[in-house]
Design a protein around this motif. Structure first.
Motif, PDB file in Angstrom:
ATOM      1  N   ALA A 238      13.848 -19.487 -16.482  1.00  6.62           N
ATOM      2  CA  ALA A 238      12.985 -18.849 -15.483  1.00  6.62           C
ATOM      3  C   ALA A 238      12.514 -17.483 -15.966  1.00  6.62           C
ATOM      4  O   ALA A 238      11.337 -17.120 -15.808  1.00  6.62           O
ATOM      5  CB  ALA A 238      13.737 -18.718 -14.156  1.00  6.62           C
TER       6      ALA A 238
ATOM      7  N   TYR B 137       9.992 -17.931 -18.841  1.00  5.95           N
ATOM      8  CA  TYR B 137       8.692 -18.423 -18.371  1.00  5.95           C
ATOM      9  C   TYR B 137       7.891 -17.293 -17.716  1.00  5.95           C
ATOM     10  O   TYR B 137       6.676 -17.191 -17.904  1.00  5.95           O
ATOM     11  CB  TYR B 137       8.883 -19.575 -17.397  1.00  5.95           C
ATOM     12  N   ARG B 138       8.581 -16.412 -16.968  1.00  3.69           N
ATOM     13  CA  ARG B 138       7.874 -15.268 -16.358  1.00  3.69           C
ATOM     14  C   ARG B 138       7.369 -14.318 -17.428  1.00  3.69           C
ATOM     15  O   ARG B 138       6.265 -13.766 -17.313  1.00  3.69           O
ATOM     16  CB  ARG B 138       8.809 -14.534 -15.379  1.00  3.69           C
ATOM     17  N   TYR B 139       8.156 -14.112 -18.457  1.00  2.00           N
ATOM     18  CA  TYR B 139       7.726 -13.287 -19.589  1.00  2.00           C
ATOM     19  C   TYR B 139       6.489 -13.895 -20.245  1.00  2.00           C
ATOM     20  O   TYR B 139       5.514 -13.186 -20.546  1.00  2.00           O
ATOM     21  CB  TYR B 139       8.872 -13.186 -20.593  1.00  2.00           C
TER      22      TYR B 139
ATOM     23  N   ARG C 101       4.296 -15.817 -18.850  1.00  2.00           N
ATOM     24  CA  ARG C 101       3.154 -15.624 -17.944  1.00  2.00           C
ATOM     25  C   ARG C 101       2.535 -14.255 -18.133  1.00  2.00           C
ATOM     26  O   ARG C 101       1.307 -14.083 -18.062  1.00  2.00           O
ATOM     27  CB  ARG C 101       3.603 -15.790 -16.489  1.00  2.00           C
TER      28      ARG C 101
ATOM     29  N   LEU D  60      12.484 -11.310 -11.736  1.00  4.61           N
ATOM     30  CA  LEU D  60      11.154 -11.722 -11.290  1.00  4.61           C
ATOM     31  C   LEU D  60      10.497 -10.624 -10.456  1.00  4.61           C
ATOM     32  O   LEU D  60       9.289 -10.378 -10.568  1.00  4.61           O
ATOM     33  CB  LEU D  60      11.254 -13.018 -10.490  1.00  4.61           C
TER      34      LEU D  60
ATOM     35  N   ALA E  31       9.569  -7.806 -12.912  1.00  2.51           N
ATOM     36  CA  ALA E  31       8.470  -8.231 -13.785  1.00  2.51           C
ATOM     37  C   ALA E  31       7.134  -8.057 -13.088  1.00  2.51           C
ATOM     38  O   ALA E  31       6.142  -7.643 -13.702  1.00  2.51           O
ATOM     39  CB  ALA E  31       8.676  -9.681 -14.211  1.00  2.51           C
ATOM     40  N   ASP E  32       7.087  -8.372 -11.784  1.00  2.93           N
ATOM     41  CA  ASP E  32       5.841  -8.192 -11.028  1.00  2.93           C
ATOM     42  C   ASP E  32       5.443  -6.720 -10.939  1.00  2.93           C
ATOM     43  O   ASP E  32       4.262  -6.401 -10.807  1.00  2.93           O
ATOM     44  CB  ASP E  32       6.003  -8.762  -9.614  1.00  2.93           C
TER      45      ASP E  32
END
Length: 211
Positions: A69, A72-74, A76, A109, A112-113
């Motif tokens: 997870a 995958y966010r990285y 993105r 997460l 990251a946002d």
């Protein structure tokens, strides 16, 4: 970086890369595809470098699902054209959170946002406030105040006060900075959220990795 961790990160980068290429399938845009491939290679090098410096192992990430997870966010963020310094901040936050908490990915997460869309000027601004806050905390009473300590550094970084105020205004949206009234005008200090992020990242290294 440990082999298993590298495989998960690499897979996430490839997967998001394919998602990014899909809209261009009929456009035959070689220049854009080449750009994306280069960015994903750079992103892989950045996260491997940060993991290497931090000395992380597969065990730091606790389980493959959380690592997947986070990776995958990285990825993105890479697809969304986050700059190199933002990617370093994300990699640092991933490591810091995984070392701090067994269930780390939810906080990653969230952060990251916050970190991925910051401009370089905003990162510099937040970094100055973070450094001033840390320095103020280490000083004996009576403390001068973090905002006062940051004034000269902000002036050196941005020069014009109107420019500083504009960057400050943009930085407020991140939640890492809050505005207060002082000396008859607005002053800016690091927020409680900013202090939490401060313990996870190294802004100087993100901005100047060669140092």
């Amino acid at each position: 970086m440990a082999e298993a961790t590298g495989v998960v990160v690499e897979t996430a980068l490839i997967g998001v890369g394919h998602d990014a290429y899909a809209p261009m399938a009929g456009a035959a845009s070689r220049a854009v595809v080449s750009y994306l491939e280069t960015r994903f290679r750079v992103a892989r090098d950045i996260i491997e470098d940060e993991f290497r410096v931090a000395g992380v192992t597969d065990g730091h990430f606790h389980d493959d699902q959380q690592l997947a997870a986070g990776a995958y966010r990285y990825a993105r963020a890479v697809r969304d054209q986050s700059a190199d310094e933002n990617l370093r901040l994300l990699a640092q936050a991933m490591v810091g959170l995984a070392r701090r908490d067994k269930a780390w990915v939810s906080d990653f997460l969230k952060f990251a946002d916050i970190l991925a869309p910051l401009s370089r000027d905003e990162i510099v601004f937040v970094g100055i406030l973070v450094a001033a806050d840390s320095k103020n905390n280490d000083m004996p009473e009576p403390k001068p105040g973090a905002a006062d300590l940051a004034k000269s550094a902000l002036a050196e970084a941005f020069g014009d006060d109107d420019l500083t105020q504009a960057i400050a205004g943009r930085s407020l949206r991140s939640g890492l900075v809050i505005a207060k009234t002082g000396w008859g005008s607005l002053i800016y200090v690091i927020s409680p959220l900013g202090r939490e992020v401060r313990d996870l990242i190294n802004v100087d290294r993100a901005l100047n990795p060669e140092n």
